[in-house]
Write an enzyme that holds these catalytic residues in place. Structure first.
Site, PDB file in Angstrom:
ATOM      1  CB  SER A  25      -7.352   2.676   2.027  1.00 34.15           C
ATOM      2  OG  SER A  25      -8.419   1.714   1.501  1.00 34.15           O
ATOM      3  CE1 TYR A  47      -6.528   2.378   7.170  1.00 34.01           C
ATOM      4  CE2 TYR A  47      -8.554   1.761   6.052  1.00 34.01           C
ATOM      5  CZ  TYR A  47      -7.172   1.872   6.174  1.00 34.01           C
ATOM      6  OH  TYR A  47      -6.199   1.139   5.297  1.00 34.01           O
TER       7      TYR A  47
HETATM    8  P1  NAP Z   1       0.477  -5.276   7.522  1.00 34.38           P
HETATM    9  O1  NAP Z   1       0.895  -6.438   6.841  1.00 34.38           O
HETATM   10  O2  NAP Z   1      -0.398  -5.739   8.989  1.00 34.38           O
HETATM   11  O3  NAP Z   1       1.969  -4.538   8.128  1.00 34.38           O
HETATM   12  C1  NAP Z   1       2.098  -3.641   8.681  1.00 34.38           C
HETATM   13  C2  NAP Z   1       3.490  -3.157   9.043  1.00 34.38           C
HETATM   14  O4  NAP Z   1       3.509  -2.122   9.715  1.00 34.38           O
HETATM   15  C3  NAP Z   1       4.235  -4.124   9.709  1.00 34.38           C
HETATM   16  O5  NAP Z   1       5.402  -4.067   9.187  1.00 34.38           O
HETATM   17  C4  NAP Z   1       4.118  -3.352  11.197  1.00 34.38           C
HETATM   18  O6  NAP Z   1       5.344  -3.892  12.046  1.00 34.38           O
HETATM   19  C5  NAP Z   1       4.426  -1.899  10.796  1.00 34.38           C
HETATM   20  N1  NAP Z   1       3.823  -0.735  11.655  1.00 34.38           N
HETATM   21  C6  NAP Z   1       2.754  -1.025  12.274  1.00 34.38           C
HETATM   22  N2  NAP Z   1       2.321   0.295  12.948  1.00 34.38           N
HETATM   23  C7  NAP Z   1       3.502   0.939  12.803  1.00 34.38           C
HETATM   24  C8  NAP Z   1       4.000   2.225  13.088  1.00 34.38           C
HETATM   25  N3  NAP Z   1       3.191   2.981  13.731  1.00 34.38           N
HETATM   26  N4  NAP Z   1       5.084   2.701  12.805  1.00 34.38           N
HETATM   27  C9  NAP Z   1       5.855   2.018  12.007  1.00 34.38           C
HETATM   28  N5  NAP Z   1       5.667   0.641  11.625  1.00 34.38           N
HETATM   29  C10 NAP Z   1       4.400   0.308  11.847  1.00 34.38           C
HETATM   30  O7  NAP Z   1      -0.553  -3.989   6.838  1.00 34.38           O
HETATM   31  P2  NAP Z   1      -0.361  -3.870   5.276  1.00 34.38           P
HETATM   32  O8  NAP Z   1      -1.836  -4.482   5.062  1.00 34.38           O
HETATM   33  O9  NAP Z   1       0.490  -4.185   4.605  1.00 34.38           O
HETATM   34  O10 NAP Z   1      -0.937  -2.130   5.196  1.00 34.38           O
HETATM   35  C11 NAP Z   1       0.100  -1.487   4.868  1.00 34.38           C
HETATM   36  C12 NAP Z   1      -0.446  -0.204   4.374  1.00 34.38           C
HETATM   37  O11 NAP Z   1      -1.415  -0.339   3.140  1.00 34.38           O
HETATM   38  C13 NAP Z   1      -1.478   0.672   5.356  1.00 34.38           C
HETATM   39  O12 NAP Z   1      -0.976   1.998   4.993  1.00 34.38           O
HETATM   40  C14 NAP Z   1      -2.840   0.195   5.043  1.00 34.38           C
HETATM   41  O13 NAP Z   1      -3.839   1.315   5.224  1.00 34.38           O
HETATM   42  C15 NAP Z   1      -2.884   0.274   3.180  1.00 34.38           C
HETATM   43  N6  NAP Z   1      -3.777  -0.643   3.150  1.00 34.38           N
HETATM   44  C16 NAP Z   1      -4.023  -1.716   3.263  1.00 34.38           C
HETATM   45  C17 NAP Z   1      -5.042  -2.761   2.649  1.00 34.38           C
HETATM   46  C18 NAP Z   1      -5.168  -4.181   2.683  1.00 34.38           C
HETATM   47  O14 NAP Z   1      -6.087  -4.663   2.548  1.00 34.38           O
HETATM   48  N7  NAP Z   1      -4.144  -4.926   3.315  1.00 34.38           N
HETATM   49  C19 NAP Z   1      -5.928  -1.939   1.905  1.00 34.38           C
HETATM   50  C20 NAP Z   1      -6.008  -0.724   1.616  1.00 34.38           C
HETATM   51  C21 NAP Z   1      -4.975   0.055   2.269  1.00 34.38           C
HETATM   52  P3  NAP Z   1       5.706  -3.721  13.321  1.00 34.38           P
HETATM   53  O15 NAP Z   1       4.549  -4.549  14.032  1.00 34.38           O
HETATM   54  O16 NAP Z   1       6.935  -4.106  13.866  1.00 34.38           O
HETATM   55  O17 NAP Z   1       5.494  -2.243  13.562  1.00 34.38           O
END
Ligand code: NAP
Length: 253
Positions: A145, A158
């Protein structure tokens, strides 16, 4: 349809936490480029729905329930992949939790444990299980991130776990080379469920857009393009690196 190549023809790619958001888009991108993708998340319904969506786009996909902090489910994810495809070429370790907005010194021990467990330790343990199946020329991509560089107050611990992934990228690149490259993507702000507590607030969203040099939030496709590049042979001389994909929000020189 978008113009994309076929860099992953004949490759097998596992993407964790891939039933929505950034993980889903990465799986979709790798699949559209010819990979057989293995998607997973905690909930069977989410896995089923995501599998349907990807199949509808002509992607070869296997869906497995896997909470990354669950040892047996991690093993099952690797075993199912090995049984079906006999090898692993790409692993994108994308799962993370952000269970608290507390200051670090106010954060409960159980929450500290959960952050470490899901955001860092599970990635290591998954790779341990996967190692015997990784091919020569394989590629690992961690999802960190922008918060890794300057952990923000509202998600400081985090952010620190995401800083750890920068170090893990360097350490494992050294340990897993020359057969396996290890790289990392550091996304900026992307309006997914995970970030909705930030991006759904119109004033906060505007303030973030202003911090970028491109006047917009990121998209899941932006992150997928970067992850696919690092996972592909286009990046065959890149290892131990983190690609910041944050629209120019300051990170590091
Ligand atoms: P998201 O849209 O909320 O999707 C999260 C996904 O993770 C869902 O498919 C969820 O499905 C699954 N999940 C949650 N907990 C889990 C676990 N313990 N084991 C396996 N699967 C799990 O999230 P996102 O924003 O795409 O985030 C993905 C990554 O990007 C993360 O590492 C986050 O830190 C990083 N990131 C995101 C942002 C942002 O602005 N969005 C910025 C920087 C970094 P289920 O509920 O079915 O498990």
């Amino acid at each position: 349809m978008e113009k994309i190549g076929r860099r992953f023809e004949g490759k097998v790619a596992i993407v964790t936490a891939s039933t929505q958001g950034i993980g889903f888009s990465i799986a979709e991108r790798l699949g559209l480029e010819g990979a057989s993708v293995v998607i997973s998340s905690r909930k069977q319904n989410n896995v089923n729905e995501a599998v349907e969506k990807l199949r509808a786009r002509g992607i070869q996909v296997l869906g497995v329930v896997c909470c990354v902090s669950h040892a047996q489910q991690r093993k099952n994810l690797i075993e199912k992949t090995a049984q079906k495809y006999g090898k692993i070429d790409v692993i994108v370790s994308n799962a993370a939790a952000n269970p608290s907005v507390d200051a670090i010194l106010e954060t409960q021990e159980s929450v500290l444990d959960k952050l470490r467990e899901i955001n860092v330790k599970a990635s290591v343990l998954l790779l341990k299980d996967a190692a015997p199946h990784l091919q020569k020329g394989s590629s690992i991509v961690f999802i960190s991130s922008i918060g890794a560089y300057q952990p923000p107050a509202s998600m400081a611990m985090y952010g620190v776990t995401k800083t750890a992934l920068l170090g893990l990228t360097k350490a494992l690149a050294s340990e897993m080379g020359p057969d396996t490259r290890v790289n990392c993507v550091a996304p900026g702000f992307v309006p997914t469920n995970f970030a909705s507590f930030i991006t759904k607030n119109e004033a906060v969203k505007k303030a973030i857009e202003k911090r970028t040099l491109l006047n917009r939030l990121g998209t899941t496709e932006d992150m997928a393009a970067a992850a696919a590049f690092l996972a592909s042979d286009d990046a065959s001389y890149i290892t131990g690196e983190t690609l910041v994909v944050a629209g120019g929000i300051p990170s590091r020189l």
